[in-house]
Design a protein around this motif. Structure first.
Motif, mmCIF file in Angstrom:
data_model
loop_
_atom_site.group_PDB
_atom_site.id
_atom_site.type_symbol
_atom_site.label_atom_id
_atom_site.label_comp_id
_atom_site.label_asym_id
_atom_site.label_seq_id
_atom_site.Cartn_x
_atom_site.Cartn_y
_atom_site.Cartn_z
ATOM 1 N N CYS A 102 0.850 -1.191 0.000
ATOM 2 C CA CYS A 102 0.000 0.000 0.000
ATOM 3 C C CYS A 102 0.891 1.248 0.000
ATOM 4 N N PRO A 103 0.962 1.980 -1.108
ATOM 5 C CA PRO A 103 1.906 3.101 -1.188
ATOM 6 C C PRO A 103 1.560 4.251 -0.261
ATOM 7 N N ALA A 104 0.285 4.387 0.112
ATOM 8 C CA ALA A 104 -0.082 5.481 1.014
ATOM 9 C C ALA A 104 0.525 5.242 2.391
ATOM 10 N N PRO A 156 -7.342 0.718 -7.837
ATOM 11 C CA PRO A 156 -8.438 1.270 -7.043
ATOM 12 C C PRO A 156 -7.980 2.500 -6.269
ATOM 13 N N CYS A 157 -6.867 3.065 -6.638
ATOM 14 C CA CYS A 157 -6.019 3.829 -5.746
ATOM 15 C C CYS A 157 -5.490 5.087 -6.418
ATOM 16 N N ALA A 300 -4.213 1.739 3.907
ATOM 17 C CA ALA A 300 -4.615 3.113 4.231
ATOM 18 C C ALA A 300 -6.125 3.337 4.135
ATOM 19 N N CYS A 301 -6.776 2.635 3.231
ATOM 20 C CA CYS A 301 -8.195 2.932 2.958
ATOM 21 C C CYS A 301 -9.123 2.061 3.808
ATOM 22 N N CYS A 305 -8.239 -2.087 -0.288
ATOM 23 C CA CYS A 305 -8.405 -1.559 -1.652
ATOM 24 C C CYS A 305 -9.855 -1.602 -2.141
ATOM 25 N N GLY A 308 -10.909 1.755 -1.828
ATOM 26 C CA GLY A 308 -9.853 2.673 -2.271
ATOM 27 C C GLY A 308 -10.381 3.989 -2.820
HETATM 28 FE FE1 SF4 Z 1 -3.569 1.503 -0.089
HETATM 29 FE FE2 SF4 Z 1 -5.999 2.474 -0.508
HETATM 30 FE FE3 SF4 Z 1 -4.264 2.336 -2.511
HETATM 31 FE FE4 SF4 Z 1 -5.305 0.083 -1.531
HETATM 32 S S1 SF4 Z 1 -6.419 1.704 -2.572
HETATM 33 S S2 SF4 Z 1 -3.159 0.434 -2.021
HETATM 34 S S3 SF4 Z 1 -5.488 0.592 0.643
HETATM 35 S S4 SF4 Z 1 -4.075 3.605 -0.679
#
Ligand code: SF4
Length: 376
Positions: A102-104, A156-157, A300-301, A305, A308
């Protein structure tokens, strides 16, 4: 990233049209696990409708030269991540190991917890691994110059747009992934093409890098990455067949969860968080020595995802996220193979090109590093 979608994405669809209209370019598209259970909503279908086959068919009609599934690379990620976990366990490496797809949250830990950068796995995220393999193994196999290949990731991101530009994720100074578009963007492009998405006949992804297992599908929801890693690590550490592959103690939608998985003589304590507020609490608990885990997954979400920031808007309705999550688990159950190390195309990739999982070539192409970033 803005998981609540209060901020929207920079529009990268013109770049995709330019690539598709350039006859000198070989344009490859890959779709993340969480897209298939959400994109139908953009076409009036019910949340949680599994649209994997229609997605492949629609992308082919848009003119992509090859249509692939990031799930293949999610299986590849597990080969590397489970190897890294087993290596850390056997050689007294740093624990807990944190998943890194997860890059966030990678940005978050670099900015907010720079003293903890030795715990994330060094694995690149699945779509970046896919780009890396496409511009090396696939390019060689197909006889196409890497500079003539354009890799488009449907994610999704929103954070993956910035991730693709990280210099640490380039190979010989070339980006592994050229363009990232969200679920909303690709659906808008399909509508521009006049594609009747709900009535498409199902099609399969292309071969060489199109096979996937149930373990890769569950990357799309909170807890899924670590569950997929456990399925493989269990068999590698014990040498025994894992008969019950569903680890229900790792599932759910509570913001912070923990579970213990028995692997041989070991009780492996696993922590899971989704949402960055929960991630902060979990990381502080580890740093302060109040929580002891061997493995951690952070997304993060909300919901991972499936929820996302680039997905069809859910406006905070957790029942929509729950339906998408249920569809992800159903897609896992639909698969004949449910462990990443059983993916034949991934095994062939190691045999023909990469050598051993977590070996030298795999390190060069599939792993990265982190560095402290200025706190904002
Ligand atoms: Fe992370 Fe959200 Fe991206 Fe999935 S959609 S990789 S949980 S930031």
């Amino acid at each position: 990233v803005c998981p609540t979608a209060a901020l929207t994405e920079v529009n990268h669809t013109p770049k995709v049209w330019d690539a598709l209209n350039n006859p000198d370019k070989h344009v490859i598209v890959q779709v993340a696990p969480a897209i298939r259970v959400a994109i139908g909503e953009m076409f009036g279908m019910e949340p949680g409708t599994i649209a994997t086959g229609k997605l492949a068919a629609a992308l082919r009609r848009m003119g992509f030269d090859a249509v692939y599934d990031t799930d293949f690379a999610a299986d590849l990620t597990i080969m590397e991540e489970a190897s890294e976990f087993v290596h850390r366990i056997k050689h007294g490496g740093k624990l807990p190991m944190l998943t890194s797809c997860c890059p966030a949250w990678v940005q978050f830990i670099e900015h907010q917890f720079p003293d903890m950068l030795d715990i994330p796995s060094t694995c690149k995220s699945p779509h970046i691994m896919f780009g890396s393999i496409t511009k090396t193994y696939y390019a060689e196999k197909m006889g196409i110059a890497p500079e003539n290949i354009v890799v488009v990731s449907v994610m999704p991101c929103i954070a993956k747009k910035a991730e693709a530009k990280r210099p640490e994720l380039s190979h010989d100074e070339n980006a592994n992934v050229d363009i990232v578009v969200t679920t909303r963007e690709i659906a808008a492009m399909m509508k521009e093409c006049g594609i009747d998405f709900p009535n498409l006949e199902d099609e399969d992804f292309d071969k060489i890098m199109g096979e996937s297992t149930g373990a890769s599908v569950i990357f799309g929801t909170t807890g899924g990455v670590i569950e997929a890693a456990v399925r493989t690590a269990y068999e590698w550490l014990t040498g025994e067949e894992l008969k019950q592959v569903e680890f229900t103690q790792l599932r759910g939608l509570e913001g912070i969860r923990q579970g213990t998985v028995k692997i041989g003589d070991m009780d492996v304590k696993i922590g899971i968080a989704h949402g960055l507020g929960n991630a902060r609490k979990l990381l502080e608990c580890i740093r302060d020595g109040h929580c002891e885990f061997q493995a951690i997954e952070i997304m993060a979400c909300p919901g991972g995802c499936v929820g996302g920031g680039g997905q069809p808007y859910h406006h905070g309705h957790m029942e929509i996220i729950k339906k998408r999550q249920e569809a992800i688990y159903q897609e896992d159950r639909n698969k004949a193979k449910r462990k990443s190390h059983e993916n034949e195309e991934v095994l062939r990739l190691y045999k023909e090109y990469l050598g051993e999982p977590y070996g030298e070539k795999a390190h060069h192409l599939l792993h990265t590093h982190y560095s402290p970033k200025e706190r904002i």
